[in-house]
Design a protein around this motif. Structure first.
Motif, mmCIF file in Angstrom:
data_model
loop_
_atom_site.group_PDB
_atom_site.id
_atom_site.type_symbol
_atom_site.label_atom_id
_atom_site.label_comp_id
_atom_site.label_asym_id
_atom_site.label_seq_id
_atom_site.Cartn_x
_atom_site.Cartn_y
_atom_site.Cartn_z
ATOM 1 N N ALA A 120 -50.322 75.732 -28.875
ATOM 2 C CA ALA A 120 -50.998 76.963 -28.445
ATOM 3 C C ALA A 120 -50.013 78.035 -28.019
ATOM 4 N N ALA A 121 -48.801 77.639 -27.651
ATOM 5 C CA ALA A 121 -47.793 78.617 -27.239
ATOM 6 C C ALA A 121 -47.370 79.529 -28.385
ATOM 7 N N LEU A 122 -47.695 79.151 -29.629
ATOM 8 C CA LEU A 122 -47.320 79.952 -30.790
ATOM 9 C C LEU A 122 -48.240 81.149 -31.001
ATOM 10 N N ARG A 123 -49.294 81.262 -30.204
ATOM 11 C CA ARG A 123 -50.225 82.377 -30.384
ATOM 12 C C ARG A 123 -49.572 83.714 -30.083
ATOM 13 N N LEU A 124 -48.602 83.702 -29.185
ATOM 14 C CA LEU A 124 -47.908 84.933 -28.824
ATOM 15 C C LEU A 124 -46.419 84.772 -29.088
ATOM 16 N N VAL A 130 -39.101 81.577 -31.929
ATOM 17 C CA VAL A 130 -39.593 80.327 -31.366
ATOM 18 C C VAL A 130 -38.384 79.406 -31.193
ATOM 19 N N SER A 131 -38.289 78.749 -30.060
ATOM 20 C CA SER A 131 -37.219 77.772 -29.846
ATOM 21 C C SER A 131 -37.767 76.361 -30.000
ATOM 22 N N ILE A 132 -36.922 75.466 -30.499
ATOM 23 C CA ILE A 132 -37.271 74.051 -30.465
ATOM 24 C C ILE A 132 -36.380 73.385 -29.423
ATOM 25 N N PRO A 133 -36.879 72.343 -28.767
ATOM 26 C CA PRO A 133 -36.141 71.769 -27.634
ATOM 27 C C PRO A 133 -34.933 70.945 -28.058
#
Length: 340
Positions: A120-124, A130-133
């Motif tokens: 859901a964090a990809l909505r904004l 976008v970072s991956i951990p």
């Protein structure tokens, strides 16, 4: 956000590295909707051809003059320097950047995403990045998420056993060379690591801070809290480099807010997408790096109650750091973006 298309132009920065090559395999395996592929690497790799989805793609040299016109998504898996130099530049040009470095992870306006946990964090995407951990944080949060939802988590203590592929191809070569030399009664030469890694363990990953924590240990704690949206969660880590070529393992102790029987924990974990419970003590069945190599799932076993603390739980997990820890997670984020 992306416009809906039948195929997308994907750029890979760091295409000839271990993660870059893994990314090409995953794009092919998962039949990602590609219309074109742009591969970038250093000058020494320019002109090399790599195969994906039935075609050969020529590697281009990554330079400040490189054009990214028409690229929809850039998967960046190179150095922090490359991410700093090209991440914001690509995003400013309208390219969605999925970055594997630690450069943007803790920025408040950059989502840090494991799709099974917080898609859901990809909505904004206010900055288009976008970072991956970290490759140890990803499997850890996949194990913690169902436990958090089921019984709440008060404290996490994790010890990682990280393979040399987390450092890169040169470290893998060093382990192999040292092993051969030692078995032939020759002295082992060290270049990548400060000490011999063959037949040894190094309780040190990253740089040491003033309080004695390694930077890797700090990353795990901070990233876990951000992904789980649990800013007060107590997390402490000890990170260890081990003489294994591929796959990271983790011993995890969790203090829960509510009681949870081992079998109920197994059921909650088994219901988590991307998790494979591999746990039967009577048959000596537990995850090992050999099991998880080349696999997408996070393998979890040795699930048992910890009587030393109220509502305690122990578990052991293994994950392929080049796949779910890096390349697969990035491709899954791209899949989420194109689906939406």
């Amino acid at each position: 956000m992306l416009k809906k298309k039948s195929g997308y132009v994907i750029a890979i920065l760091g295409a000839t590295g271990a993660v870059g090559k893994e990314t090409l395999e995953i794009l092919e395996e998962r039949k990602f909707p590609l219309s074109s592929l742009r591969l970038f690497a250093s000058k020494r790799s320019a002109g090399v051809e790599l195969s994906c989805q039935g075609r050969d793609w020529k590697v281009e040299e990554l330079t400040p003059a490189a054009s990214f016109h028409g690229v929809d998504i850039a998967l960046v898996s190179a150095t922090d320097t490359i991410s700093k130099e090209y991440g914001q530049r690509l995003a400013a040009a309208g390219v969605i950047v999925i970055d594997d470095s630690g450069v943007f992870r803790m920025d408040s306006d950059v989502p840090l995403v494991v799709p099974e946990v917080n898609a859901a964090a990809l909505r904004l995407l206010p900055r288009g990045i976008v970072s991956i951990p970290n490759c140890t944080t990803t499997p850890l949060v996949m194990a913690l998420k169902p436990l958090l939802d089921t019984a709440g988590i008060k404290r996490v203590v994790v010890t990682t056993f990280q393979s040399v592929s987390g450092t890169g191809a040169a470290a893998m070569d060093e382990l192999m060379t040292q092993t051969k030399d030692l078995l032939a009664f020759r002295d082992a030469k060290t270049e990548v690591y400060p000490y011999q890694i063959a037949f040894n363990l190094l309780p040190h990953i990253g740089s040491f801070g003033d309080n004695g924590d390694c930077s890797e240990e700090v990353k795990i704690a901070r990233e876990t809290r951000k992904i789980l949206d649990a800013p007060e969660l107590l997390v402490t880590a000890t990170t260890v480099r081990v003489p294994v070529l591929r796959c990271h393992s983790e011993a995890v102790n969790v203090e829960l807010y509510r009681p949870l029987k081992a079998n109920d924990a197994r059921a909650a974990l088994a219901a988590m997408p991307g998790v494979l419970v591999y746990d039967d003590p009577n048959k000596k069945l537990y995850p090992m790096p050999l099991d998880a190599t080349g696999k997408d799932e996070v393998y979890i076993g040795r699930v048992r109650e910890d009587a030393s603390v109220a509502n305690g739980l122990n578990l052991w997990l293994v994950s392929d750091n080049l796949r779910k820890g890096a390349a697969l997670n990035a491709v899954q984020i791209a899949e989420c973006l194109v689906t939406r």
